[in-house]
Design an enzyme around this catalytic site. Structure first.
Site, PDB file in Angstrom:
ATOM      1  N   GLU A   1       0.842  -1.197   0.000  1.00 21.81           N
ATOM      2  CA  GLU A   1       0.000   0.000   0.000  1.00 21.81           C
ATOM      3  C   GLU A   1       0.879   1.250   0.000  1.00 21.81           C
ATOM      4  O   GLU A   1       2.021   1.212   0.476  1.00 21.81           O
ATOM      5  CB  GLU A   1      -0.915  -0.057   1.235  1.00 21.81           C
ATOM      6  CG  GLU A   1      -1.860   1.089   1.440  1.00 21.81           C
ATOM      7  CD  GLU A   1      -2.876   1.321   0.319  1.00 21.81           C
ATOM      8  OE1 GLU A   1      -2.463   1.483  -0.826  1.00 21.81           O
ATOM      9  OE2 GLU A   1      -4.075   1.380   0.634  1.00 21.81           O
TER      10      GLU A   1
ATOM     11  N   ASP B   1      -3.982   5.615   6.250  1.00 21.06           N
ATOM     12  CA  ASP B   1      -4.468   6.802   6.941  1.00 21.06           C
ATOM     13  C   ASP B   1      -5.421   6.355   8.064  1.00 21.06           C
ATOM     14  O   ASP B   1      -4.952   5.960   9.128  1.00 21.06           O
ATOM     15  CB  ASP B   1      -5.157   7.687   5.896  1.00 21.06           C
ATOM     16  CG  ASP B   1      -5.529   9.046   6.432  1.00 21.06           C
ATOM     17  OD1 ASP B   1      -4.852   9.523   7.345  1.00 21.06           O
ATOM     18  OD2 ASP B   1      -6.499   9.648   5.928  1.00 21.06           O
TER      19      ASP B   1
END
Ligand code: IMP
Ligand code: MG
Length: 207
Positions: free
Chosen positions: A115, A119
Site C-alpha cells: 500500500e 491513513d
C-alpha cells in the site's frame, strides 16, 4: 519520472501549475529509494521458502511496488486489487466496493499487501477481512507511509517505510486529484490548496 531537482529549478516557470500546489519535500527520491531497498531486503529474508503472493492496491501503490519488487530476491506472484470508498462511513453495508478483484487464488499462500499510505486504516481493514475469508496462510502489510495520527481501524503493519503526521502527501504514486503520481519525491500539499478545496466544497454544499 520527473526529478525533484527539475521542479525546484523550474519553479515558477515551466512547472508553475505544480509549484502552486506542491509545498516542501517530505521525502526526497533518494531517501525513498534507500528505504525501499531496505524493505525489499527484509522481505526477501522473511519470505524465503514461502509461497508468496504480493497484492498491490491500485493505483497509488504501483510506483512503490515496481521499485520494491526489484529488491525482493524470491520467486513470487504479483496481483492487483482496487477498492473504491464512498463518503466517510466505511462499513460492510456496501460503502466500500471492490472494483477490481484478484485474479489469483490465495488459499494457503502468504499474502503481502503493498500500500502507498495508511491513513484511517478503514480501506485496508475492509480488504483484510475480505481476504481472510479466502483462507491464505498469512496476511501482512507493507506500506510506504504510515499516518497513524488519523487511524480509526486497528491495523498491524509489519513493514513501514516512513511515518507522517497530519500533512497530505503527493508524489511517488500518491495523487492529488489523480495527478502528480509521477514525481520522484514526495511533497506536502500546500495548505492554500487544501483551504481552497474546502471553500469550494462548502459553496457546493450550500447551493
Ligand atoms: P484510509 O482508508 O483512510 O487508510 O485511506 C488510505 C487511502 O487514502 C490510501 O490508499 C490513499 O489512496 C489515500 N490517501 C490517504 N492519505 C493520502 C495522502 O496524503 N496522499 C494521497 N493519498 C492519500
Ligand atoms: Mg491507495
Amino acid at each position: 519520472m520527473i526529478k525533484s531537482k527539475d521542479l525546484i529549478e523550474e519553479n515558477g516557470q515551466k512547472n508553475i501549475s505544480s509549484s502552486e500546489i506542491l509545498g516542501k519535500i517530505l521525502f526526497p527520491g533518494y531517501e525513498i529509494q534507500k528505504k525501499v531497498k531496505q524493505l525489499g531486503n527484509k522481505i526477501t529474508i522473511d519470505y524465503a521458502n514461502k509461497d508468496l503472493i504480493i497484492v498491490c492496491i491500485l493505483k497509488g501503490a504501483v510506483i512503490f511496488l515496481t521499485d520494491l519488487i526489484k529488491h525482493i530476491d524470491l520467486p513470487f506472484i504479483i496481483d492487483f486489487m482496487s477498492i473504491s470508498s464512498y463518503g466517510f462511513n466505511i462499513t460492510d453495508s456496501g460503502l466500500v466496493k471492490i472494483t477490481k478483484d484478484l485474479d489469483e487464488n490465495i488459499e494457503g499462500k502468504h499474502v503481502l499487501i503493498v500500500e502507498d499510505i495508511i491513513d484511517t486504516g478503514l480501506t485496508l481493514s475492509y480488504m483484510i477481512r475480505n481476504l481472510r475469508v479466502r483462507e491464505p496462510a498469512s496476511i501482512e502489510i507493507c506500506t510506504l507511509i504510515d499516518r497513524a495520527v488519523r487511524r480509526i481501524a486497528k491495523i498491524d503493519i509489519k513493514y513501514s517505510g516512513f511515518k507522517l503526521e497530519e500533512k497530505y502527501a503527493v508524489g511517488y504514486g500518491l495523487d492529488y486529484k489523480q495527478k502528480y503520481r509521477n514525481l520522484e519525491s514526495i511533497y506536502e500539499l500546500k495548505t492554500d490548496t487544501i483551504k481552497k478545496d474546502i471553500e469550494s466544497l462548502k459553496s457546493t454544499l450550500n447551493k
